[in-house]
Design a protein around this motif. Structure first.
Motif, short mmCIF file in Angstrom:
data_model
loop_
_atom_site.label_atom_id
_atom_site.label_comp_id
_atom_site.label_asym_id
_atom_site.label_seq_id
_atom_site.Cartn_x
_atom_site.Cartn_y
_atom_site.Cartn_z
N PHE A 141 0.84 -1.19 0.00
CA PHE A 141 0.00 0.00 0.00
C PHE A 141 0.88 1.25 0.00
N ILE A 142 0.53 2.20 -0.87
CA ILE A 142 1.28 3.45 -1.00
C ILE A 142 0.34 4.61 -0.69
N GLU A 143 0.85 5.61 0.02
CA GLU A 143 0.02 6.71 0.50
C GLU A 143 -0.67 7.48 -0.62
N THR A 144 -0.09 7.49 -1.81
CA THR A 144 -0.65 8.27 -2.91
C THR A 144 -1.78 7.53 -3.62
N GLU A 145 -2.04 6.27 -3.25
CA GLU A 145 -3.16 5.53 -3.82
C GLU A 145 -4.48 6.11 -3.31
N THR A 146 -5.52 6.01 -4.13
CA THR A 146 -6.87 6.33 -3.67
C THR A 146 -7.30 5.27 -2.67
N ALA A 147 -7.91 5.72 -1.57
CA ALA A 147 -8.39 4.79 -0.54
C ALA A 147 -9.82 5.18 -0.17
N ASP A 148 -10.77 4.65 -0.93
CA ASP A 148 -12.17 5.02 -0.76
C ASP A 148 -13.09 3.82 -0.52
N THR A 149 -12.50 2.67 -0.18
CA THR A 149 -13.34 1.46 -0.05
C THR A 149 -13.20 0.85 1.33
N GLN A 150 -13.41 1.66 2.39
CA GLN A 150 -13.31 1.15 3.75
C GLN A 150 -14.40 0.10 4.00
N LEU A 151 -14.05 -0.91 4.80
CA LEU A 151 -14.94 -2.06 5.00
C LEU A 151 -15.57 -2.12 6.38
N THR A 152 -15.18 -1.23 7.29
CA THR A 152 -15.79 -1.18 8.62
C THR A 152 -16.01 0.27 9.02
N ILE A 153 -16.89 0.47 10.00
CA ILE A 153 -17.13 1.83 10.47
C ILE A 153 -15.87 2.38 11.15
N TYR A 154 -15.06 1.50 11.77
CA TYR A 154 -13.79 1.95 12.35
C TYR A 154 -12.92 2.59 11.28
N ALA A 155 -12.73 1.86 10.18
CA ALA A 155 -11.90 2.38 9.09
C ALA A 155 -12.52 3.64 8.48
#
Length: 337
Positions: A141-155
């Motif tokens: 995982f690289i910080e510049t990647e898009t991260a829009d698919t969280q799987l829990t309310i915590y995330a």
């Protein structure tokens, strides 16, 4: 260099280790912790008691949601930097009590950001998690990647705080660093975490639950490595880039003094190898209960920590077997087992 640090969650697992490191390096630390009963409060009290042995440590017990108390504490202490670690933790507990995550992680973090804005601190550093990468499959995982698919309310709450932090950095020119933790473990660890649960169960001849039948991989990060990285990031203050120009591979925002940084060991370890290492440290075999994947869990995490190394000259390196052995030594001493 900032000399006065406000640390939220100072009685927590990571907060304790970070506060101890800062004190060892001559900082004055104000610890703010809600002492919630999510797990054994005696463990939190024990951590704070050790920190109180240093005259440069002050502890305040209070909830992040109590903005009046938090503001008074912050005003009186006048910190140079704030390191916000306090949160409702636990991926699995978020399935049972999601409201606790909204109250602590969203409302509480907003109160911390408001205090940082009002005081004009040199640097606001806030904890996020590798869980924000969610369903992403490209690894490491690289910080510049898009991260829009969280799987829990915590995330999801942690990703929300990243967005909140960016907006405050942009609006108020508040230098902000978010760090994403990868499966932190070590002495004084939380009893709800896999390492502690596995060690306890093996010693008591109880079965351990191994999800996805062991087809799980984690980037295990030893806690002392993690807090060393946080300490070094205090001095890596992000600056708003001129003209929006950002170096390749840097997660610095083009419009704000804001950056996201992975803190991980930069390697995948299989869950079954993790269990093998625990067995070797204990000199005892586990009774393995192979189970299906748990809702909201992800099969693998793996950090690219090259940005951390570029910013600080440091990256975590403790081998998981060495780290587990240190944890087992602490566990046997603390729990007298």
């Amino acid at each position: 260099m900032s000399r006065k640090i406000l640390v939220t969650g100072s009685a927590g697992f990571i907060g304790y280790h970070l506060s101890q490191l800062l004190l060892d390096e001559g900082f004055a630390v104000l610890g703010y912790d809600g002492m919630t009963d999510y797990y054994d409060v005696a463990l939190k009290q024990g951590r704070h008691a050790m920190l109180r042995e240093n005259a440069r440590f002050t502890a305040v017990e209070g909830m992040l949601e109590d903005a009046t108390l938090l503001d008074k504490v912050a005003d009186d202490f006048a910190p140079d930097a704030i390191i916000h670690l306090a949160a409702q933790a636990g991926v699995r507990y978020s399935l049972e009590n999601p409201r606790a995550y909204i109250d602590s992680n969203i409302v509480g973090t907003f109160n911390v950001m408001e205090a940082a804005r009002r005081l004009g601190v040199d640097h606001l550093l806030m904890a996020s998690t590798s869980s924000v990468y969610g369903a992403n499959t490209a690894m490491p995982f690289i910080e510049t990647e898009t991260a829009d698919t969280q799987l829990t309310i915590y995330a999801a709450t942690k990703k929300a705080t990243e967005s909140m932090g960016h907006s405050y950095a942009h609006l108020w020119n508040l230098p902000t660093t978010m760090f994403r933790f990868f499966t932190v473990y070590g002495p004084w660890g939380r009893p709800d975490m896999a390492l502690c649960k596995f060690v306890e169960a093996i010693l008591e001849d109880r079965a351990i639950d191994i999800y996805n039948r062991g087809e799980m991989y984690r980037d295990f990060t030893y806690v002392e490595d993690l807090v060393r990285a946080i300490r070094l990031l205090i001095d890596a203050v992000p600056q708003r880039p001129e003209g929006g120009a950002v170096a390749e591979g840097d997660s610095l925002s083009p419009v704000a003094p804001y950056r996201v940084v992975n803190i991980g060991n930069s390697g995948k370890v299989s869950l079954l190898d993790f269990v093998d290492a625990i067995e070797d440290s204990l000199g005892k075999k586990a009774i393995r209960n192979l189970m299906e994947m748990q809702k909201g869990d992800v099969p693998a995490t793996w950090a690219d920590a090259s940005l951390l190394e570029r910013l600080t000259g440091y990256r975590p390196r403790t081998d998981v077997r060495e780290g587990i052995a240190r944890f087992v030594d602490w566990y046997r001493d603390y729990y007298r087992k």
